[in-house]
Design a protein around this motif. Sequence first.
Motif, mmCIF file in Angstrom:
data_model
loop_
_atom_site.group_PDB
_atom_site.id
_atom_site.type_symbol
_atom_site.label_atom_id
_atom_site.label_comp_id
_atom_site.label_asym_id
_atom_site.label_seq_id
_atom_site.Cartn_x
_atom_site.Cartn_y
_atom_site.Cartn_z
ATOM 1 N N LEU A 119 0.835 -1.195 0.000
ATOM 2 C CA LEU A 119 0.000 0.000 0.000
ATOM 3 C C LEU A 119 0.873 1.249 0.000
ATOM 4 O O LEU A 119 0.660 2.175 -0.791
ATOM 5 C CB LEU A 119 -0.899 -0.008 1.244
ATOM 6 C CG LEU A 119 -1.700 1.268 1.426
ATOM 7 C CD1 LEU A 119 -3.117 1.059 0.921
ATOM 8 C CD2 LEU A 119 -1.721 1.731 2.867
ATOM 9 N N ASP A 120 1.852 1.273 0.883
ATOM 10 C CA ASP A 120 2.661 2.485 1.022
ATOM 11 C C ASP A 120 3.437 2.789 -0.254
ATOM 12 O O ASP A 120 3.515 3.945 -0.677
ATOM 13 C CB ASP A 120 3.593 2.360 2.235
ATOM 14 C CG ASP A 120 2.812 2.646 3.518
ATOM 15 O OD1 ASP A 120 1.748 3.288 3.419
ATOM 16 O OD2 ASP A 120 3.248 2.220 4.602
ATOM 17 N N ALA A 121 3.988 1.749 -0.870
ATOM 18 C CA ALA A 121 4.724 1.969 -2.120
ATOM 19 C C ALA A 121 3.796 2.618 -3.150
ATOM 20 O O ALA A 121 4.199 3.525 -3.889
ATOM 21 C CB ALA A 121 5.264 0.646 -2.643
ATOM 22 N N CYS A 122 2.558 2.154 -3.163
ATOM 23 C CA CYS A 122 1.578 2.680 -4.115
ATOM 24 C C CYS A 122 1.266 4.149 -3.816
ATOM 25 O O CYS A 122 1.188 4.988 -4.725
ATOM 26 C CB CYS A 122 0.330 1.800 -4.038
ATOM 27 S SG CYS A 122 -1.128 2.469 -4.791
ATOM 28 N N ILE A 123 1.096 4.460 -2.529
ATOM 29 C CA ILE A 123 0.809 5.842 -2.133
ATOM 30 C C ILE A 123 1.980 6.765 -2.484
ATOM 31 O O ILE A 123 1.792 7.845 -3.063
ATOM 32 C CB ILE A 123 0.531 5.916 -0.606
ATOM 33 C CG1 ILE A 123 -0.730 5.132 -0.242
ATOM 34 C CG2 ILE A 123 0.448 7.360 -0.123
ATOM 35 C CD1 ILE A 123 -2.017 5.768 -0.696
ATOM 36 N N PHE A 124 3.196 6.305 -2.154
ATOM 37 C CA PHE A 124 4.372 7.147 -2.419
ATOM 38 C C PHE A 124 4.434 7.513 -3.902
ATOM 39 O O PHE A 124 4.672 8.654 -4.277
ATOM 40 C CB PHE A 124 5.679 6.430 -2.037
ATOM 41 C CG PHE A 124 5.771 6.055 -0.574
ATOM 42 C CD1 PHE A 124 4.863 6.552 0.357
ATOM 43 C CD2 PHE A 124 6.792 5.211 -0.127
ATOM 44 C CE1 PHE A 124 4.948 6.200 1.697
ATOM 45 C CE2 PHE A 124 6.877 4.862 1.209
ATOM 46 C CZ PHE A 124 5.952 5.349 2.117
ATOM 47 N N GLU A 144 -2.460 18.057 15.529
ATOM 48 C CA GLU A 144 -3.452 17.400 14.669
ATOM 49 C C GLU A 144 -4.830 17.497 15.302
ATOM 50 O O GLU A 144 -4.956 17.687 16.507
ATOM 51 C CB GLU A 144 -3.135 15.909 14.544
ATOM 52 C CG GLU A 144 -1.836 15.571 13.895
ATOM 53 C CD GLU A 144 -1.705 14.065 13.734
ATOM 54 O OE1 GLU A 144 -2.179 13.557 12.715
ATOM 55 O OE2 GLU A 144 -1.139 13.402 14.625
ATOM 56 N N GLY A 145 -5.823 17.336 14.469
ATOM 57 C CA GLY A 145 -7.189 17.245 14.977
ATOM 58 C C GLY A 145 -7.780 18.577 15.418
ATOM 59 O O GLY A 145 -8.613 18.618 16.325
ATOM 60 N N VAL A 146 -7.348 19.663 14.784
ATOM 61 C CA VAL A 146 -7.894 20.972 15.148
ATOM 62 C C VAL A 146 -9.284 21.112 14.520
ATOM 63 O O VAL A 146 -9.421 21.091 13.298
ATOM 64 C CB VAL A 146 -6.972 22.116 14.649
ATOM 65 C CG1 VAL A 146 -7.548 23.468 15.053
ATOM 66 C CG2 VAL A 146 -5.573 21.938 15.190
ATOM 67 N N GLU A 147 -10.293 21.242 15.399
ATOM 68 C CA GLU A 147 -11.659 21.285 14.878
ATOM 69 C C GLU A 147 -12.371 22.593 15.204
ATOM 70 O O GLU A 147 -13.413 22.902 14.633
ATOM 71 C CB GLU A 147 -12.459 20.096 15.435
ATOM 72 C CG GLU A 147 -11.955 18.761 14.900
ATOM 73 C CD GLU A 147 -12.742 17.572 15.423
ATOM 74 O OE1 GLU A 147 -13.637 17.760 16.255
ATOM 75 O OE2 GLU A 147 -12.437 16.437 14.988
ATOM 76 N N THR A 148 -11.827 23.320 16.170
ATOM 77 C CA THR A 148 -12.531 24.545 16.580
ATOM 78 C C THR A 148 -11.609 25.760 16.512
ATOM 79 O O THR A 148 -10.381 25.633 16.576
ATOM 80 C CB THR A 148 -13.032 24.423 18.035
ATOM 81 O OG1 THR A 148 -11.892 24.239 18.881
ATOM 82 C CG2 THR A 148 -13.973 23.250 18.197
ATOM 83 N N LEU A 180 7.867 13.404 13.561
ATOM 84 C CA LEU A 180 7.445 12.403 14.547
ATOM 85 C C LEU A 180 5.922 12.462 14.682
ATOM 86 O O LEU A 180 5.365 13.466 15.112
ATOM 87 C CB LEU A 180 8.113 12.664 15.900
ATOM 88 C CG LEU A 180 7.719 11.695 17.017
ATOM 89 C CD1 LEU A 180 8.087 10.264 16.650
ATOM 90 C CD2 LEU A 180 8.392 12.077 18.329
ATOM 91 N N ASP A 181 5.280 11.355 14.291
ATOM 92 C CA ASP A 181 3.810 11.318 14.237
ATOM 93 C C ASP A 181 3.230 10.840 15.572
ATOM 94 O O ASP A 181 3.878 10.107 16.317
ATOM 95 C CB ASP A 181 3.403 10.336 13.120
ATOM 96 C CG ASP A 181 1.970 10.558 12.657
ATOM 97 O OD1 ASP A 181 1.322 11.488 13.178
ATOM 98 O OD2 ASP A 181 1.515 9.797 11.783
ATOM 99 N N ASP A 182 2.011 11.252 15.827
ATOM 100 C CA ASP A 182 1.237 10.727 16.968
ATOM 101 C C ASP A 182 1.926 10.874 18.311
ATOM 102 O O ASP A 182 1.799 10.006 19.177
ATOM 103 C CB ASP A 182 0.917 9.237 16.771
ATOM 104 C CG ASP A 182 -0.009 9.009 15.596
ATOM 105 O OD1 ASP A 182 -0.494 10.011 15.046
ATOM 106 O OD2 ASP A 182 -0.225 7.844 15.243
#
Length: 714
Positions: free
Chosen positions: A518-523, A665-669, A607-609
């Motif tokens: 999947l990742d190879a395809c996305i890249f 991440e996840g800014v909604e307001t 650095l994610d998450d």
Amino acid sequence: MGFLKWAKDELGFNKSSEYQRRYLNETNIRTAIYMSFIVMILELWMLIRYVVKRPGLTFVEYFDGETNYLIFFTAALVLIIFSLRYSGRIKSSLATRIVASAALALDVVMIIRFIYRSAGEIAGGTLIWSIKYHLVLFALSLMLLLYELLLASKDMKSDLYGQAMNVLFALICLGFGVETSLYDLSKSRQILCFITMMIFVVFMLIWRPYVSFVILGVAFLYFYKLWQPILMALDIANEGRVLEGDTINYFMLWIVMVMVSISIYQQRVHEAKKDEGLLEANEKLERVAVEDDLTGINNMFYFNQETEKMLKDPEVDISRKVFLFLNVENFKTYNDQFGYQAGNEYLTALALLICDVFPDDVVARQSDDHFVVFTDIDKIEEKTELVRGRVKGNESEVYLELKVGAYLPKSRDTDPRVAIDCARYACSLIKNKFGRNYMEYNEDVDSEFHKRQYIVNHIDRAVQNGYIKVYYQPVVWSDSKQLCGCEALARWDDPTYGFLSPGVFIPVLEEYRQIHKLDACIFEQVCKDMREGLDAGRKIVPVSLNFSRLDFELMDAVGLLEELVSKYDIPKDFVHVEITESALMENMGVLEEAMTKIREDGFAIWLDDFGAGYSSFNVLKDYSFDVLKIDMTFLKGFEKNEKSPIILNAIIRLAESIGMMSLTEGVETEEAAEFLEKAGCGRLQGYLYGKPMPIEELNGKINDGTYVVSERLI
Ligand code: C2E
Ligand code: CA
Ligand code: CA
């Protein structure tokens, strides 16, 4: 002693193995087929000859005159049918029944006829003796009938039964030899028939040598006793030379026959032993093929084969059967703490324990700390609790737990591999769930499971057919709210399942080690989209790519990235690599090398998450990142939880102080955005600025001014 043992062996007094006995028995049965066939042909010829030589007699006269031939012929027929049936060469039971009944009937007729003929002449005791061969034939035919009625259908092959049939037949052969030769002698002919029958019985039916010795001894002496008066009578005419000469030759013949019978027997035993040796060697090889290297219990090859057989077996009630998948949770820690060797010993002991708890069931080790069992459903939880008790009761300080997944087969066509997969899946559902140790695969689980199977089985096709699409989620500067980048997020738009969310397919692909496809395809798609943008003269923004920790194991992820940016000629600072904190914690060695390479190549690493799992500040200490992505969980309940702003503030400051930029991440307001801007978080990402969208939509929104591409992109 040595001599005694030798003699014992040669004469066949030694005990032979089960296999050797069966081998000898089967050889005998095989020879019996040839032998009785020859006898039948011979007797048929005799029967015809009798009629041809004596034309014009009545049927009854022929019948009476041919009694001996008829007995012999019928006995041979019975034996040949028995042997063919016994060795499985005739399948029909009807033929056997007909022959057995006809032989019995014929014999009874012959007996009645005999009694009628000799009525008054022969008294009770003598009568029995006179019809002794009839009686043997009677027993022989009756046994064939009984065999067919009682044993054949159950495939009960007792050596004894075969031997008893041979003994009965041998008695008739011997009797025939003696009687015919005495008759021949009375007509001044040779004793060839006696000798032929001896050879038949002793060499063809190969008894143990001591039995041959006894048969030959008794028969030779018995015949000699009857023959002697005739020889003596001849002597009178020949001055006493006949008796002596013939007696010596006669007894030489006996001894030679005994010797030959020993030799043939020994030859067969030798062959049987050789065969048995080969068989044992084969069994050993087979054992190796079905054994688990580590624990010595069965492996999956055996398990699948055996359970498949049991499922197909109509005697097995499959509604009472269950497949179990046993997983020792936290075993990795045990290994880390006590070393590989101790881990192996633990698994071996556990394997034996499971075999003890499920003694009559099929047990195997699948891999690592995973075991499988095929057993009865009764008392199942009790039994698994027994194993669990031992797993938890280990003396070390490592906390181990046993989780069990179960699958109840629905039909006899159930594939054990699929059944175990289902049990394994059920087991995975209670992973890390305290207090839940047993989980049965049910209908709810089933549809979920099928979806997973579908994902694993269709990833290649999805990649090839373009079902995998890249969606871009905007990232903006917190101060200007201008677009500074995008995150590439995978979508699977399937013709059968419809829209699949990454929350569903990513974990599955990771579990089955297919995520790199999947990742190879996305890249590649991302690079392609960028190239198209550049070629069309559009402003493009950097894109961050999500890397799974497995990408570094399953493919040359860094090499692929280098290849793609050079193939599509993309500036390297337009590609960012996102790696999650948890990946780094699990896979230090491999990743460290890869990350150095990525940096050297000139890609930024994000650095994610951060803060999503067991946050480890060590990761921050040991690696350097360009951007710290603060996980959206921190914004959950941001307004209500007064600690949230404090923690967010601290993280942002921490990042800054170690030279990293931050992104939330996840800014909604609006409130969250405002707060984050003030706190000094440089980048924002969230639904407030846009959900992930296809490239066309993103381009459209850049064109219509919804997004303003910032001049500053890094
Ligand atoms: P992630 O890397 O943390 O991606 C961010 C996820 O948060 C995305 O979910 C995104 O749609 C969602 N999100 C963004 N803004 C908001 C918001 O304001 N509110 C809420 N509630 N959610 C928001 P998505 O696309 O479903 O992806 C889920 C996860 O799947 C990703 O988490 C990432 O770990 C993984 N993933 C997605 N695409 C790929 C990929 O191409 N390769 C790999 N290896 N993993 C991927
Ligand atoms: Ca991400
Ligand atoms: Ca994230």
